[in-house]
Design an enzyme around this catalytic site. Structure first.
Site, mmCIF file in Angstrom:
data_model
loop_
_atom_site.group_PDB
_atom_site.id
_atom_site.type_symbol
_atom_site.label_atom_id
_atom_site.label_comp_id
_atom_site.label_asym_id
_atom_site.label_seq_id
_atom_site.Cartn_x
_atom_site.Cartn_y
_atom_site.Cartn_z
ATOM 1 N N HIS A 171 0.864 -1.181 0.000
ATOM 2 C CA HIS A 171 0.000 0.000 0.000
ATOM 3 C C HIS A 171 0.899 1.229 0.000
ATOM 4 C CE1 HIS A 171 -3.532 2.447 0.957
ATOM 5 N NE2 HIS A 171 -2.753 3.108 1.788
ATOM 6 N N ASP A 221 -15.119 3.700 5.928
ATOM 7 C CA ASP A 221 -13.942 4.526 5.646
ATOM 8 C C ASP A 221 -14.207 5.538 4.543
ATOM 9 O OD1 ASP A 221 -11.065 5.230 5.758
ATOM 10 O OD2 ASP A 221 -11.119 4.460 3.716
ATOM 11 N N ARG A 249 -13.665 13.807 6.549
ATOM 12 C CA ARG A 249 -12.379 14.312 7.068
ATOM 13 C C ARG A 249 -11.772 15.319 6.112
ATOM 14 N NH1 ARG A 249 -8.970 9.176 7.440
ATOM 15 N NH2 ARG A 249 -7.262 10.640 7.756
ATOM 16 N N SER A 278 -7.958 4.140 8.950
ATOM 17 C CA SER A 278 -8.404 4.178 7.553
ATOM 18 C C SER A 278 -7.594 3.191 6.708
ATOM 19 C CB SER A 278 -8.247 5.618 7.033
ATOM 20 O OG SER A 278 -8.355 5.676 5.643
ATOM 21 N N LYS A 323 -8.898 -1.013 5.508
ATOM 22 C CA LYS A 323 -8.962 -1.450 4.106
ATOM 23 C C LYS A 323 -8.009 -2.613 3.846
ATOM 24 C CE LYS A 323 -8.334 2.736 2.799
ATOM 25 N NZ LYS A 323 -8.332 4.129 2.538
HETATM 26 N N1 URA Z 1 -4.574 6.885 2.941
HETATM 27 C C1 URA Z 1 -5.737 6.337 3.393
HETATM 28 O O1 URA Z 1 -6.209 5.330 2.865
HETATM 29 N N2 URA Z 1 -6.352 6.921 4.455
HETATM 30 C C2 URA Z 1 -5.873 8.014 5.057
HETATM 31 O O2 URA Z 1 -6.467 8.470 5.998
HETATM 32 C C3 URA Z 1 -4.673 8.573 4.578
HETATM 33 C C4 URA Z 1 -4.045 7.966 3.523
#
Ligand code: URA
Length: 428
Positions: free
Chosen positions: A82, A161, A168, A183, A187
């Site tokens: 990621h 999310d 946010r 967050s 995922k």
């Molecule tokens: N990437 C994400 O998936 N969430 C965040 O809050 C910041 C970066």
């Protein structure tokens, strides 16, 4: 239980239990708590932070707000990566075939970007014919057969999310460690892999501006991973310049092809790609990082990674000799002699967005052919009137301004700058 009491507890500095956090997340996801109320909850977290326990509760509640993918039918060890987002970030396109060529599985769901430049899926869609929407069986079969598949993220993972992130963004509560950690980890955990390598960008163009907070975020994500039996490695990397020499969807596919077949390999891109691939291979095969690095490098040098890339793209219907790369070019030359001390990633991204490479500013369609190629790399020597960069465009009445704006993205100095390593540190 009601929202007012939970908020009042937070205001008084008391800690929340799982039921309370889950009450807020579930009811916001189901539209029973409105944005105004949820903003108050998020701002409390943003201002005061959360304990680790509360951050874990928040993550767990967000995971269960959607599907958890089941990859038990995949016959390979799955490894995932990621990135917290970078300009010119084509690392997934490079490391997925390297890792798959080493016998591991990459079953990745990626996003279309809403930001200034395209996401991995937008880049793949610039290849004529590439299918980003395989069904679950096709996806699993492809990973079993060739070790890699990348498809578009479903809306069903970590549903909370998506809503929370949008809010946010609206209220300016993005750069908060518990909110970012929950967050990302919700995922990733819901996406099924047991080994997760996170490329956490640090620098002026990133969420994390300083190394100290980035390390704190890294440790929080690793600890959450441990609670779910996931091996998490976080690599802190410098995000003060674009990654590689191309920014823009089809341009980044071309750079990936050149990189994998050895025609052109940008130094910072190579260091980061091999490091991320090495950690994925090391954790997936349970071997040392040094040994894994050698395997990754060999796979790149002997053409194994390129062959895997071609195989992957053609299995998903893509034709690498047919890219959506229609664009005209404008060349940008240096005004002076010197060395490239900075190529401002954010400024470059803003220009690319204006050219049409992303969806920001309410743009709904992407122009796959546009973007920027940097003809000089960070730290390289440049002479007056030498080619600095090339703009790929289709529609603009403001060529002169764009050329000037791109020139302003480069900082050229008289003495050779000290090179910074793109890898800041590795935390596991
Ligand atoms: N990437 C994400 O998936 N969430 C965040 O809050 C910041 C970066």
């Amino acid at each position: 239980m009601n929202f007012k009491d939970i908020l009042s507890k937070m205001v008084k500095g008391k800690k929340l239990n799982y039921q309370e956090i889950d009450y807020v997340i579930t009811n916001f996801t189901n539209d029973n708590i409105n944005e105004e109320e949820m903003s108050k909850f998020l701002i409390e977290i943003y201002r005061k932070g959360l304990t680790f326990k509360e951050t874990l509760y928040l993550t767990n509640s967000m995971i269960k707000s959607g599907e958890i993918l089941d990859f038990s039918k995949i016959n390979k060890t799955l490894v995932d990566k990621h990135s917290t987002g970078g300009v010119g970030d084509k690392i997934t396109l490079i490391v997925a075939p390297i890792v798959a060529a080493n016998g591991l599985g990459v079953a990745k769901m990626s996003g279309r970007s809403l930001g200034l430049t395209g996401g991995t899926i937008d880049k793949l869609e610039s290849i004529e014919g590439y299918n980003v929407n395989l069904d679950k069986n096709e996806f699993i079969n492809q990973v079993n057969n060739i070790g890699v598949s990348v498809i578009s993220q479903t809306d069903k993972i970590a549903v909370a999310d998506k809503k929370i992130y949008a809010l946010r963004d609206k209220i300016g509560a993005v750069d908060s460690i518990p909110l970012i950690a929950s967050s990302i980890m919700s995922k990733k955990i819901a996406s099924g892999a047991n080994i997760i390598i996170i490329d956490l960008k640090v620098g002026n163009g990133a969420f994390m501006k300083d190394i100290k907070s980035a390390k704190k975020l890294a440790k929080t994500m690793i600890k959450i991973g441990k609670k779910w039996n996931k091996k998490v490695v976080v690599i802190l990397t410098d995000m003060n310049a674009p990654l590689g020499n191309s920014i823009g969807n089809s341009l980044e596919i071309k750079e990936t092809i050149d990189f994998l077949n050895g025609t052109y390999q940008d130094k910072r891109l190579k260091t980061l790609s091999l490091t991320i691939a090495a950690y994925m291979i090391s954790k997936g095969k349970n071997i040392s990082v040094n040994k894994a690095y050698i395997l990754a490098k060999e796979t790149l040098e002997n053409g194994g990674a390129y062959n895997k890339f071609e195989n992957w793209i053609s299995c998903q219907g893509g034709n690498l000799s047919e890219l959506k790369d229609n664009a005209k070019t404008l060349e940008v030359f240096s005004d002076k002699d010197g060395y490239i001390d900075e190529i401002n990633a954010e400024k470059i991204a803003v220009i690319c967005n204006e050219l049409g490479s992303g969806r920001s500013n309410k743009r709904t369609t992407i122009d796959y052919g546009v973007g920027i190629v940097l003809n000089k790399a960070l730290y390289e020597k440049v002479e007056k009137d030498e080619l600095l960069a090339t703009i790929y465009y289709n529609e603009t009445n403001e060529k002169e301004r764009l050329v000037e704006q791109l020139k302003q993205s480069f900082k050229i100095i008289g003495i050779k700058p000290k090179e910074k390593n793109i890898i800041i540190s590795v935390i596991s």
